[in-house]
Design a protein around this motif. Structure first.
Motif: not given
Ligand code: HAM
Length: 441
Positions: A347, A349, A375-376, A378, A380, A385, A388, A397
């Motif tokens: 992920y 971030a 990836l984010d 939105e 956040r 993140q 999530q 991550s």
């Protein structure tokens, strides 16, 4: 139904349901949490079918109604009560396939698939449609893995087909299933059995249900699979087919049995196993899982040497089976708690002002190198993140913070242990891609 009527009907439904349109009873959605199991089931099947020389065919989910009426048989429950039949805009009667064998034999003849070899091995995976009363294990849309060995009359083909089904169930890890086997004779010997069976029933006519009164005239053998208790009791004491088999059918069954014995495949001869479709001749079989309750057949099939002629083609002795995927998955789920999905992938971030551009470029690069990455999208917070990333079960991550980036560094976090370390941004792709594929540990 015309389109205007459909809209009118739709608005009535919306009124009834407070504007929420729901799915159809007996036609369940297969949700994202479940699709992995379906894919795994089918992947194992494809692998094994491939090893036995079967090739996939995909036919349309609807056909001319006549195909099923002639193929499955007019007096069967499927044709009489269960087909989804409709008239199309050209006034032609079409039916959503209730099973695959008739479609497959139609396609086999239409495309002369038997031209290259006397034995053609085909399989089809997909949804089937029957308007049955929905209950546990019985759906109106359900899925079959349908397997057909087309073109050969010999008992060795029967034995290999049963062995293939046995192998599939074993490969899925399905325990506690029982194989029931029978022969229902052929055109030569079935008439004598039919006569004896009808004579037996005539004396007990008054105790039969109204449907069976009709069956007695139209298609008496179907009384053997009537579900009404009184009829079942009468059928249980009726003469059975094996006593009436001609020499050739008896020999065929004997050879199938000795081949299965040689393969150490256990079975029970069930003299009352007739199956619910009219096209069968000689060998019939079912695998039952007693733990499933009333709908306990996980797969069934048999030989159908006369079907091709019934559909207007040349004689094409064949046999096959279909597996009910829902029933296999239910059986497997009851056997063991499913293992939790392993953590996989990365992920990416972002913290503070670090642009989405960099995160997106990096994520795309990782995906191109075969990693599962997200990836984010939105905006956040870092905390959001990380939450999530945990929920989506990411193994690592990669945190892009402006302060570290100004030094050309990023933070690699192990989501299992919580340990984190700084690594050079320039090495991040290689570091992640060099870890074992998918499950990065
Ligand atoms: P069938 O026995 O009608 O045979 O269906 C095969 C399997 O499909 C059943 O054993 C069951 O697991 C599953 N099945 C049938 N109806 C339903 C339902 N309403 N809901 C859930 N699962 C269901 C045939 O269809 C033949 N075409 C098999 C065959 C292939 N014979 C020769 N070749």
């Amino acid at each position: 139904m015309r389109i205007e009527e459909w809209f009118r009907e739709g608005s009535r439904n919306r009124e009834r349901q407070g504007n929420v349109i729901k799915g159809i009873r007996g036609a369940p959605d297969i949700l994202p949490d479940e699709t992995g199991k379906w894919q795994a089931l089918e992947a194992v099947a494809r692998d094994i079918l491939d090893r036995y020389g079967y090739r996939e065919i995909r036919t349309p989910i609807f056909e001319r109604t006549e195909l099923f009426v002639r193929g499955i048989g007019e007096g069967t429950d499927i044709v009489e009560k269960e087909m989804y039949t409709f008239e199309d805009r050209g006034g032609e009667s079409l039916t959503l396939r209730p099973e695959a064998t008739a479609s497959l034999m139609r396609a086999y003849a239409e495309h002369t698939l038997g031209a290259k070899s006397s034995l053609t091995k085909l399989y089809l995976i997909g949804p089937m449609f029957r308007h049955e009363r929905p209950q546990s294990g019985r759906f109106r849309q359900f899925h079959q893995i349908d397997v057909e060995a087309v073109g050969s009359p010999g008992p060795a083909v029967d034995a290999e087909v049963v062995a293939l089904l046995h192998h599939l169930l074993e490969a899925w890890g399905l325990g506690g299933v029982e194989l029931h086997l029978n022969s229902i004779g052929d055109r030569a010997c079935r008439p004598a059995y039919r006569e004896a069976f009808v004579a037996y029933l005539q004396d007990r006519r008054d105790a039969l249900c109204p449907d069976c009164h009709l069956r007695l005239v139209k298609n008496p053998l179907r009384i053997l699979d009537c579900k009404v208790e009184g009829c079942r009791q009468i059928a249980a004491k009726a003469p059975t087919i094996p006593g009436y088999l001609c020499e050739a059918c008896r020999e065929h069954l004997g050879k199938v049995r000795s081949l299965l014995d040689g393969l150490k495949i256990a079975y029970t001869v069930n003299e009352r196993l007739v199956r619910g479709l009219d096209y069968y001749t000689r060998t019939t079989f079912e695998f039952l899982n007693p733990a499933l309750g009333a709908q306990n057949a996980v797969a069934g099939g048999g030989r159908y040497d006369g079907l091709a002629e019934e559909l207007g083609g040349p004689p094409t002795p064949s046999l096959g089976f279909a597996i009910g995927e829902e029933r296999i998955l239910t059986s497997l789920a009851a056997q063991a708690a499913p293992a939790e999905a392993p953590l996989t992938g990365v992920y990416v971030a972002t913290v503070g002002e670090v642009g989405i551009e960099l995160a997106m470029t990096l994520t795309q690069r990782l995906r191109r190198r075969g990693l599962c990455a997200a990836l984010d999208l939105e905006g956040r917070s870092l905390k959001g993140q990380m939450r999530q990333a945990n929920k989506d079960r990411f193994r690592y991550s990669l945190i892009l913070g402006s302060e570290e980036l100004s030094r050309g560094q990023v933070t690699l976090k192990d989501m299992l242990s919580g340990a984190q370390q700084e690594i050079p941004l320039a090495e991040a792709d290689d570091r992640l891609a060099s870890l074992p594929e998918r499950e990065i540990v």
